[in-house]
Scaffold this active site. Structure first.
Site, short mmCIF file in Angstrom:
data_model
loop_
_atom_site.label_atom_id
_atom_site.label_comp_id
_atom_site.label_asym_id
_atom_site.label_seq_id
_atom_site.Cartn_x
_atom_site.Cartn_y
_atom_site.Cartn_z
CG HIS A 39 -1.94 1.11 1.18
ND1 HIS A 39 -3.26 0.88 0.86
CD2 HIS A 39 -1.84 2.43 1.41
CE1 HIS A 39 -3.92 2.03 0.90
NE2 HIS A 39 -3.07 2.99 1.23
CG HIS A 48 -1.18 7.01 -1.57
ND1 HIS A 48 -2.39 7.16 -2.23
CD2 HIS A 48 -1.45 6.30 -0.45
CE1 HIS A 48 -3.35 6.57 -1.52
NE2 HIS A 48 -2.80 6.04 -0.43
CD GLN A 54 -7.06 11.02 -1.82
OE1 GLN A 54 -5.89 10.71 -2.00
NE2 GLN A 54 -7.72 10.75 -0.71
CG HIS A 99 -7.60 4.21 0.62
ND1 HIS A 99 -7.08 3.72 -0.55
CD2 HIS A 99 -6.64 5.00 1.17
CE1 HIS A 99 -5.86 4.20 -0.71
NE2 HIS A 99 -5.56 4.98 0.32
CD GLU A 102 -6.71 6.52 5.90
OE1 GLU A 102 -5.60 6.96 6.26
OE2 GLU A 102 -7.10 6.52 4.71
CG ASP A 138 -0.67 5.19 3.59
OD1 ASP A 138 -1.03 5.33 2.41
OD2 ASP A 138 -1.37 5.56 4.55
#
Length: 425
Positions: A56, A58, A151, A209, A212, A308
């Site tokens: 995971h 970005h 997102q 996701h 969270e 992450d």
């Protein structure tokens, strides 16, 4: 052979072995391999492991810390807002440059496979174009798997679903989502259904996701597991973060974990970021933020740790070191027993490899000749020391070397050098 690593310790403690590599594959693993090679490495009892895997990340945001400003509150929501401010100023050249620099760091850390989410809510799909190009460039030395990540919410953001489908057509591998960021709980559940149905139609994996949040009523993982079971996506779906689970009551979790196991849904915790971004509204006692890693593992769920973020709107630190991730995960989850610590090592190696569906991964004859030589004798020592990667091998070729960590002392009557290891032999 092309390469032989002599006197290697393996994670399964089977004793020292020689590992022979030829034509990009592991050709032999024997205690005393009677063969020669163009290059040999003497591991001298050090641990040799399959490469680290980050399940995971970005990469579209990495190394952008401070652009256009710093996250003053340090919160998840300000990070999302900050990323929204940055998007109009993004260029493909800058995105590619930062991502390639991070991939250099990753290789040096023995991190040879990464699953990266890429934002698809910008209709230009600049980040998608950039990371598809990065994926092409790094293919000889790093496996980069991309997730189409809406997102701003696939239903909340106009055109996001069409953008997601365009991203898949451009070469993105996995369907992503963020149900807890939709406007309502009902919209969140609807987004899970929509995205899972699309993944099932296209034969794709799913990584969302999910929850969270510190809100124990954020329960989209339940919907994700149910849709996985309904659509026959068993073994192809992952819930990332799952931080709301740390605030759920035990009775509900006792139902949820078996549902996840029945559906074959995997879980990814992100220790460095979960412990940083969650619990922000708490005074004391303050919640840890990370999902229930030991309970999920005990319940038969495949659990991985992800990095992450590295130097981006959400996190100002990081260097691509999955041993640092395992080290934090071990502490946050209070997994300090011998088997538990080894399980944390698995959470940055073989577990994420399983989630990504990596083929021919591992230290076995016939597997890809990919490995890392660590300046440690076993997985626990590797985590404790965040051990140096003295050699990183990709398809039988050494692609990175680092010196072992040694300190020279000038103390009367004491050793001249220390390596921070305890010799129990």
């Amino acid at each position: 052979m092309d390469l032989i690593i002599r006197r290697a310790a393996l994670a399964d403690s089977r004793g020292l072995v020689d590992i022979g590599m030829e034509a990009g594959r592991i050709a032999a693993i024997e205690p005393h391999l009677a063969a020669t090679a163009r290059e040999e490495i003497d591991a001298n009892g050090s641990l040799v492991t399959a490469p680290f895997v980050d399940a995971h990340f970005h990469m579209d945001a990495t190394l952008s810390y401070g652009l256009p400003r710093v996250n003053a509150s340090g919160t998840l929501l300000e990070g999302i807002a900050l990323w929204g401010e940055l998007k109009p100023d993004l260029t493909q050249e800058a995105l590619v440059g930062r991502a390639l620099q991070y991939c250099d760091w990753a290789v040096a850390r023995g991190l040879l496979a990464i699953r990266s989410h890429v934002d698809v809510c910008d209709p230009r799909l600049l980040a998608v174009e950039a990371l598809v190009e990065v994926k092409r460039r790094v293919k000889p030395y790093l496996d980069l798997q991309l997730v189409a990540f809406p997102q701003d919410g696939v239903l909340r953001s106009a055109g996001a679903f069409e953008n997601l489908k365009r991203a898949i057509a451009m070469g993105v591998d996995v369907v992503g989502g963020i149900p807890h960021f939709e406007r309502t709980m009902a919209d969140g559940a609807a987004s899970v259904k929509l995205l899972c149905e699309y993944a099932a139609e296209q034969g794709l994996r799913v990584d969302m996701h999910c929850d969270e949040s510190d809100d124990p009523m954020s329960r989209h993982i339940e919907t994700l597991a149910a849709e996985t079971h309904r659509l026959g996506l068993h073994g192809r779906v992952t819930g990332s973060h799952l931080t709301s689970m740390h605030s759920m009551d035990n009775y509900y979790v006792s139902k949820l974990i078996p549902l996840m196991r029945e559906a074959g849904v995997a879980a990814i915790a992100n220790p460095l970021i979960n412990i940083t971004l969650q619990g922000r509204s708490d005074t004391y006692p303050k919640r840890r933020g990370m999902t229930r890693v030991p309970e999920l593992m005990a319940g038969g769920i495949t659990v991985a740790f992800g990095h992450d973020c590295v130097m981006d709107p959400w996190y100002s630190l990081g260097s691509g070191d999955m041993l640092e991730v395992a080290h934090m995960g071990l502490h946050v989850a209070q997994m300090t027993g011998v088997d538990a610590m080894r399980a944390c090592f698995d959470a940055v190696t073989k577990n994420p490899a399983r989630i990504l569906g990596l083929e021919d991964y591992g230290i076995e004859v016939g597997c890809n000749a990919d490995c890392v030589v660590l300046d440690a004798r076993d997985p626990i020592e590797a985590i404790r020391l965040r051990a140096a990667r003295t050699a990183v091998v990709r398809r039988g070729k050494v692609v990175s070397r680092s010196p072992a960590v040694r300190a020279t002392l000038a103390l009367e009557g004491r050793p001249s050098e220390v390596d921070f290891r305890i010799d129990r032999r």
